[in-house]
Scaffold this motif. Structure first.
Motif, PDB file in Angstrom:
ATOM      1  N   ARG A 131       0.441   9.659   4.490  1.00 30.58           N
ATOM      2  CA  ARG A 131      -0.911   9.273   4.070  1.00 30.58           C
ATOM      3  C   ARG A 131      -1.566  10.429   3.326  1.00 30.58           C
ATOM      4  O   ARG A 131      -1.278  11.591   3.590  1.00 30.58           O
ATOM      5  CB  ARG A 131      -1.770   8.893   5.277  1.00 30.58           C
ATOM      6  CG  ARG A 131      -1.303   7.658   6.041  1.00 30.58           C
ATOM      7  CD  ARG A 131      -2.414   7.159   6.965  1.00 30.58           C
ATOM      8  NE  ARG A 131      -2.912   8.223   7.842  1.00 30.58           N
ATOM      9  CZ  ARG A 131      -4.138   8.230   8.385  1.00 30.58           C
ATOM     10  NH1 ARG A 131      -4.989   7.241   8.142  1.00 30.58           N
ATOM     11  NH2 ARG A 131      -4.532   9.231   9.166  1.00 30.58           N
ATOM     12  N   GLU A 138      -2.162   4.964   2.060  1.00 31.59           N
ATOM     13  CA  GLU A 138      -0.858   4.981   2.716  1.00 31.59           C
ATOM     14  C   GLU A 138       0.239   4.815   1.668  1.00 31.59           C
ATOM     15  O   GLU A 138       0.123   3.978   0.770  1.00 31.59           O
ATOM     16  CB  GLU A 138      -0.763   3.857   3.751  1.00 31.59           C
ATOM     17  CG  GLU A 138      -1.770   3.990   4.882  1.00 31.59           C
ATOM     18  CD  GLU A 138      -1.601   2.895   5.928  1.00 31.59           C
ATOM     19  OE1 GLU A 138      -0.727   2.019   5.724  1.00 31.59           O
ATOM     20  OE2 GLU A 138      -2.341   2.917   6.922  1.00 31.59           O
ATOM     21  N   HIS A 139       1.308   5.619   1.799  1.00 28.82           N
ATOM     22  CA  HIS A 139       2.386   5.620   0.819  1.00 28.82           C
ATOM     23  C   HIS A 139       3.730   5.381   1.507  1.00 28.82           C
ATOM     24  O   HIS A 139       3.994   5.949   2.570  1.00 28.82           O
ATOM     25  CB  HIS A 139       2.450   6.960   0.080  1.00 28.82           C
ATOM     26  CG  HIS A 139       1.134   7.409  -0.474  1.00 28.82           C
ATOM     27  ND1 HIS A 139       0.644   6.973  -1.679  1.00 28.82           N
ATOM     28  CD2 HIS A 139       0.193   8.248   0.037  1.00 28.82           C
ATOM     29  CE1 HIS A 139      -0.542   7.536  -1.902  1.00 28.82           C
ATOM     30  NE2 HIS A 139      -0.828   8.314  -0.876  1.00 28.82           N
ATOM     31  N   ARG A 140       4.548   4.546   0.878  1.00 24.99           N
ATOM     32  CA  ARG A 140       5.908   4.305   1.374  1.00 24.99           C
ATOM     33  C   ARG A 140       6.870   4.569   0.218  1.00 24.99           C
ATOM     34  O   ARG A 140       6.742   4.003  -0.862  1.00 24.99           O
ATOM     35  CB  ARG A 140       6.064   2.867   1.878  1.00 24.99           C
ATOM     36  CG  ARG A 140       7.451   2.538   2.412  1.00 24.99           C
ATOM     37  CD  ARG A 140       7.460   1.176   3.089  1.00 24.99           C
ATOM     38  NE  ARG A 140       7.014   0.130   2.183  1.00 24.99           N
ATOM     39  CZ  ARG A 140       7.825  -0.507   1.335  1.00 24.99           C
ATOM     40  NH1 ARG A 140       9.110  -0.193   1.257  1.00 24.99           N
ATOM     41  NH2 ARG A 140       7.346  -1.470   0.560  1.00 24.99           N
ATOM     42  N   THR A 196       1.814   2.160  -2.700  1.00 22.77           N
ATOM     43  CA  THR A 196       0.583   2.753  -2.189  1.00 22.77           C
ATOM     44  C   THR A 196      -0.430   1.667  -1.868  1.00 22.77           C
ATOM     45  O   THR A 196      -0.610   0.725  -2.645  1.00 22.77           O
ATOM     46  CB  THR A 196      -0.023   3.727  -3.220  1.00 22.77           C
ATOM     47  OG1 THR A 196       0.903   4.785  -3.468  1.00 22.77           O
ATOM     48  CG2 THR A 196      -1.332   4.309  -2.726  1.00 22.77           C
ATOM     49  N   VAL A 250       7.269   4.536  -5.125  1.00 17.49           N
ATOM     50  CA  VAL A 250       6.234   4.773  -4.124  1.00 17.49           C
ATOM     51  C   VAL A 250       5.272   3.597  -4.125  1.00 17.49           C
ATOM     52  O   VAL A 250       4.647   3.301  -5.152  1.00 17.49           O
ATOM     53  CB  VAL A 250       5.459   6.080  -4.393  1.00 17.49           C
ATOM     54  CG1 VAL A 250       4.445   6.323  -3.273  1.00 17.49           C
ATOM     55  CG2 VAL A 250       6.404   7.266  -4.526  1.00 17.49           C
ATOM     56  N   LEU A 306       9.284   9.718   3.982  1.00 18.80           N
ATOM     57  CA  LEU A 306       9.350   8.407   3.349  1.00 18.80           C
ATOM     58  C   LEU A 306       8.087   7.582   3.594  1.00 18.80           C
ATOM     59  O   LEU A 306       7.832   6.615   2.888  1.00 18.80           O
ATOM     60  CB  LEU A 306      10.584   7.645   3.842  1.00 18.80           C
ATOM     61  CG  LEU A 306      11.933   8.274   3.454  1.00 18.80           C
ATOM     62  CD1 LEU A 306      13.089   7.483   4.065  1.00 18.80           C
ATOM     63  CD2 LEU A 306      12.073   8.340   1.934  1.00 18.80           C
ATOM     64  N   ARG A 307       7.309   7.971   4.587  1.00 16.17           N
ATOM     65  CA  ARG A 307       5.993   7.371   4.829  1.00 16.17           C
ATOM     66  C   ARG A 307       4.999   8.496   5.076  1.00 16.17           C
ATOM     67  O   ARG A 307       5.264   9.388   5.881  1.00 16.17           O
ATOM     68  CB  ARG A 307       6.011   6.429   6.042  1.00 16.17           C
ATOM     69  CG  ARG A 307       6.775   5.118   5.807  1.00 16.17           C
ATOM     70  CD  ARG A 307       6.754   4.253   7.065  1.00 16.17           C
ATOM     71  NE  ARG A 307       7.430   2.994   6.873  1.00 16.17           N
ATOM     72  CZ  ARG A 307       6.857   1.872   6.453  1.00 16.17           C
ATOM     73  NH1 ARG A 307       5.561   1.886   6.181  1.00 16.17           N
ATOM     74  NH2 ARG A 307       7.552   0.770   6.303  1.00 16.17           N
TER      75      ARG A 307
END
Length: 231
Positions: free
Chosen positions: A149, A158-160, A180, A178, A146-147
């Motif tokens: 890079r 960075e991605h969540r 970013t 997502v 879920l998190r």
């Protein structure tokens, strides 16, 4: 070759935005040809799927002509796959092996892209059996992914990821978002996967103001269009 849907869709949105909003003259490529007429005994040809794509979206502008053929031969999918191979993921499994069910490269498919004020929308239709489409709708992002890079060249992003419960668009749907951050630039990608009758539809919405509500609205509009065209 099989493709992981979530990484491809995320990179597809990013690549589409670069092409559509960068001021260049690049356009979506024309039809590659017709993929096999049937998938596992049922399904649609790529030509039929191309006819069922959205032909207009109020407020949006279509980028180039629709592309159709085998999924793995579509220009946007090939570009996204190349970008994926060049992108380093700090959690290797999140970039390749565990996120999303696979899509076979030879399934009939069609794709079209629209843009509006920094937003890019890509609709993809794939001829697919109900069982294979259900796998895509039921796939879930592992908690550990879920998190994460990614690095392209010297730049890290960075991605969540956020994922909603299974939805009720069409015969079942899946929505993933997502967020970013790259070099202090924030963007969002929402993608909606919808199971229809003998096909799978995806809507990918990318841009700084992309929202889940808009992505799901577009998915419903796409489904309405397919209902009018596909027998």
């Amino acid at each position: 070759m099989a493709h992981r849907l979530l990484p491809i869709m995320l990179l597809l949105a990013t690549g589409t935005a670069i092409t559509a909003c960068g001021g260049g003259d690049e356009r979506a490529r024309p039809v590659h040809g017709t993929a096999p007429a049937e998938v596992a005994g049922v399904g649609y040809t790529s030509a039929q799927l191309s006819q069922a794509l959205l032909d207009r979206l109020p407020g949006y502008r279509r980028v180039g002509d629709p592309d159709s053929g085998e999924y793995g031969t579509l220009t946007a999918i090939q570009n996204a796959a190349r970008l994926q191979r060049k992108t380093e993921v700090d959690k290797r499994d999140c970039g390749t092996g565990r996120v999303g069910a696979t899509v076979k490269g030879d399934v009939p498919a069609a794709l079209v892209t629209f843009t509006k004020k920094g937003l890019a929308v890509t609709e993809t239709l794939m001829g697919m059996s109900a069982a294979d489409a259900e796998k895509q709708v039921n796939a879930r992002v592992p908690e550990g992914c879920l998190r994460f890079r990614t690095r392209a060249g010297a730049s890290w992003a960075e991605h969540r990821v956020v994922e909603t419960p299974k939805g009720d668009i069409g015969d079942g749907s899946r929505t993933v978002g997502v967020a970013t951050v790259s070099e202090k630039i924030r963007t969002r990608t929402w993608y909606v996967v919808v199971r229809g009758r003998h096909f799978l539809a995806t809507i990918t919405l990318f841009g700084p103001t992309a929202t889940r509500a808009e992505a799901e609205r577009l998915a419903r509009a796409a489904l309405d269009q397919t209902g009018e065209i596909l027998p």
